[in-house]
Design a protein around this motif. Structure first.
Motif, PDB file in Angstrom:
ATOM      1  N   TYR A  89       1.014  -1.148  -0.114  1.00 19.90           N
ATOM      2  CA  TYR A  89       0.336   0.377  -0.006  1.00 19.90           C
ATOM      3  C   TYR A  89       0.635   1.841  -0.023  1.00 19.90           C
ATOM      4  O   TYR A  89       2.359   1.235   1.101  1.00 19.90           O
ATOM      5  CB  TYR A  89      -1.108   0.234   1.198  1.00 19.90           C
TER       6      TYR A  89
ATOM      7  N   LEU B 183       0.772   5.694   0.248  1.00 16.67           N
ATOM      8  CA  LEU B 183      -0.077   6.892   0.509  1.00 16.67           C
ATOM      9  C   LEU B 183       0.531   8.375  -0.145  1.00 16.67           C
ATOM     10  O   LEU B 183       1.707   8.020   0.380  1.00 16.67           O
ATOM     11  CB  LEU B 183      -0.418   7.141   1.991  1.00 16.67           C
TER      12      LEU B 183
ATOM     13  N   PHE C  23      -2.884   5.247  -1.764  1.00 15.99           N
ATOM     14  CA  PHE C  23      -4.382   6.084  -0.980  1.00 15.99           C
ATOM     15  C   PHE C  23      -4.081   7.811  -1.327  1.00 15.99           C
ATOM     16  O   PHE C  23      -3.116   8.043  -1.303  1.00 15.99           O
ATOM     17  CB  PHE C  23      -4.256   5.736   0.545  1.00 15.99           C
TER      18      PHE C  23
ATOM     19  N   TYR D 106      -9.028  10.331  -1.013  1.00 20.83           N
ATOM     20  CA  TYR D 106      -9.721  11.078   0.477  1.00 20.83           C
ATOM     21  C   TYR D 106      -9.458  12.402  -0.214  1.00 20.83           C
ATOM     22  O   TYR D 106      -8.211  13.254  -0.975  1.00 20.83           O
ATOM     23  CB  TYR D 106      -9.254  10.646   1.552  1.00 20.83           C
TER      24      TYR D 106
ATOM     25  N   SER E 160      -8.752   6.304   5.626  1.00 27.10           N
ATOM     26  CA  SER E 160      -9.092   5.078   5.057  1.00 27.10           C
ATOM     27  C   SER E 160      -8.124   3.980   4.648  1.00 27.10           C
ATOM     28  O   SER E 160      -8.644   3.304   4.098  1.00 27.10           O
ATOM     29  CB  SER E 160      -8.703   6.133   3.599  1.00 27.10           C
ATOM     30  N   ILE E 161      -6.991   4.197   5.077  1.00 23.97           N
ATOM     31  CA  ILE E 161      -6.032   2.741   5.064  1.00 23.97           C
ATOM     32  C   ILE E 161      -6.412   1.378   5.433  1.00 23.97           C
ATOM     33  O   ILE E 161      -6.643   0.853   6.184  1.00 23.97           O
ATOM     34  CB  ILE E 161      -4.801   3.326   4.956  1.00 23.97           C
TER      35      ILE E 161
END
Length: 532
Positions: free
Chosen positions: A265, A267, A303, A323, A376-377
């Protein structure tokens, strides 16, 4: 006898010189051990560093030409000792850390001094004392130059150590890769952006810790070697998640970290005019930050903060969870933001129908965005909404990042860690809300903004004119654009107090602030930017 006196003089001065290297090794450390950045600092401070007692030992070599050997030795030793006694290490805001790399620099410095002295004895044995030629004199000058002016000696030593440091780094990286590859169940989350990386990391770590055993890179460890050190010293088989903050000064830096940790993931917090001195353009900055997304596997998720137009308009081939603030077309967004006595409240919503009321002690809309991204994660990884709300309510400000502190003398908003256009603007907005207090700003402005630095600091000054009652710009030269912006904003000239450094600012504050004052410390530049 001549070479004996020279050797004695050189040994004495070598000891003096090595004892004085601390300041310049510190400056090298603050400039990430990059000679190019160190030379930039030196070019701006050369006149302050070149002192008379550092030149006189070198000048004493000219006594060789006229055959005054004893006079040469006496002047050389005497001025060397005076040079050391008068050498001043300035007070440090960011302490000099004696790392293994610094120890290697000291060892190499000593070895070089021994080699240079030995070289004289090999090329010119004692029976050459009566045949001083131009080659011998030139050699003395070169050696004396290296030994007498430590700010030149330091980058030379750093250059000599480059192959050693490269080999050490390669071994550390290889060991970190071995550790990571041995933990197949570990989930790695990468965080990058022009600003907000560290705050997002701490927020995400607190929320994920409600369910998982989480390791994050500490403080502002966001370089390749900072990530490698965290892995080698702290990562354990019991960890479920590793959060790696990823910084960059040039293209390829983030890819280098990703090649070690292999994030699932990623961000991206923001993209803006930070580090433009290195990247030159916003386009280069964006390409560097999106190396994180490019490194994600096909099953990975990016993200992305769609409140940032540059991020929003970037084409991405991986799965995206977006987001931001007050935009119901996103995956997650924040609404109903309200300032309350204890901090902020807002509603977190999602495209799947989630509505979650959140309350935090953190200040500023930028932290609302940070919390939304981290949440959100967390929600994607299975953290329950109630656990998210609980963790957010327990968040405390990261040290020196919009940290509210109360004292009997005055209230402080500590945003001194670093500064960028977005964060500085938000800090001023926070300060402006304290309308019942005397609002004081202390700042040296922003750095590493390349050709836009003057313009952005001027805009910062204009914004400050609307938010402050008193401004104390730090740095006579550095504050020029801030003062210009204040004047253009119509700010009262009598309430602008320009000072040379932070110590003078604090002294001025004693005579201005009272119990009804609130003081915003926006940025505190490290020692290599200090004006004395």
């Amino acid at each position: 006898m001549y070479l004996f006196l020279y050797n004695l003089s050189a040994v004495i001065f070598s000891v003096c010189m090595i004892m004085s290297l601390k300041k310049y090794f510190h400056m090298l450390q603050l400039n990430s051990y990059k000679n190019s950045r160190y030379f930039k600092w030196l070019s701006e401070n050369f006149s302050k560093e070149l002192r008379i007692w550092g030149i006189l030992p070198l000048a004493s070599c000219f006594f060789i030409l006229i055959g005054q050997i004893y006079l040469f030795a006496g002047v050389f030793v005497l001025t060397s000792i005076i040079w050391l006694l008068t050498f001043k290490n300035t007070p440090q805001k960011k302490k000099f850390v004696i790392t293994a790399r610094v120890k290697r620099l000291y060892i190499t410095s000593a070895i070089i001094c021994i080699i240079l002295i030995t070289l004289v004895n090999i090329l010119y044995p004692y029976d050459c004392v009566n045949s001083i030629d131009s080659n011998m004199f030139t050699l003395f000058i070169v050696i004396s130059l290296l030994l007498n002016i430590p700010f030149i000696f330091v980058p030379f030593v750093n250059f000599v150590n480059t192959p050693i440091e490269n080999a050490v780094s390669a071994w550390y990286v290889s060991d970190a890769k071995r550790i990571i590859s041995g933990q197949s169940s570990l989930t790695v989350i990468g965080i990058t952006g022009s600003y907000g990386k560290t705050s997002n990391k701490y927020i995400l770590h607190r929320i994920l810790s409600e369910k998982f055993n989480v390791l994050m890179t500490p403080e502002s460890y966001n370089t390749t070697m900072g990530v490698v050190r965290t892995i080698r010293e702290q990562l354990k088989p019991s960890h479920n998640i590793f959060i790696a903050e990823m910084g960059a000064k040039k293209r390829g830096d983030i890819k280098e970290i990703c090649d070690i940790v292999h994030p699932t993931y990623g961000l991206i917090t923001s993209i803006g005019p930070a580090h433009l001195e290195s990247f030159k353009t916003i386009e280069n900055t964006a390409a560097a930050k999106f190396e994180l997304v490019d490194a994600l596997p096909d099953s990975g998720v990016a993200f992305l903060n769609y409140s940032n137009d540059i991020i929003k308009n970037k084409s991405v081939s991986k799965k995206v969870i977006s987001y931001g603030i007050e935009n119901n077309t996103l995956s997650f967004w924040a609404e109903n933001i309200e300032y309350v006595k204890e901090g902020l409240t807002f509603t977190l919503k999602s495209s799947s129908g989630l509505e979650l009321s959140l309350k935090t002690k953190l200040l500023g809309e930028n932290n609302v965005v940070n919390i939304t991204g981290a949440a959100s994660i967390a929600l994607t990884l299975g953290i329950e909404p109630e656990s998210v709300a609980f963790a957010v309510s327990k968040l405390v400000p990261v040290t020196h990042r919009l940290e509210l502190k109360h004292s009997a003398a005055y209230t402080v908003i500590d945003d001194a860690f670093n500064s960028n256009p977005s964060g500085a603007s938000e800090a001023l907005n926070v300060l402006s809300r304290f309308k019942d207090k005397k609002r004081i700003l202390i700042t040296p402005g922003m750095v590493e903004l390349g050709t836009k630095e003057y313009e952005l600091n001027k805009e910062f000054g204009k914004h400050a004119a609307d938010c402050c009652d008193i401004v104390i710009p730090v740095g006579i030269k550095r504050s020029i654009p801030i003062v210009e912006g204040l004047r253009e904003g119509g700010f009262d000239e009598e309430h602008i107090h320009v000072v040379k450094n932070l110590n003078e600012a604090l002294e001025k504050l004693k005579h201005i602030a009272d119990a009804d004052s609130i003081v915003l410390f926006e940025n505190d530049l490290p020692d290599n930017y200090e004006e004395n």
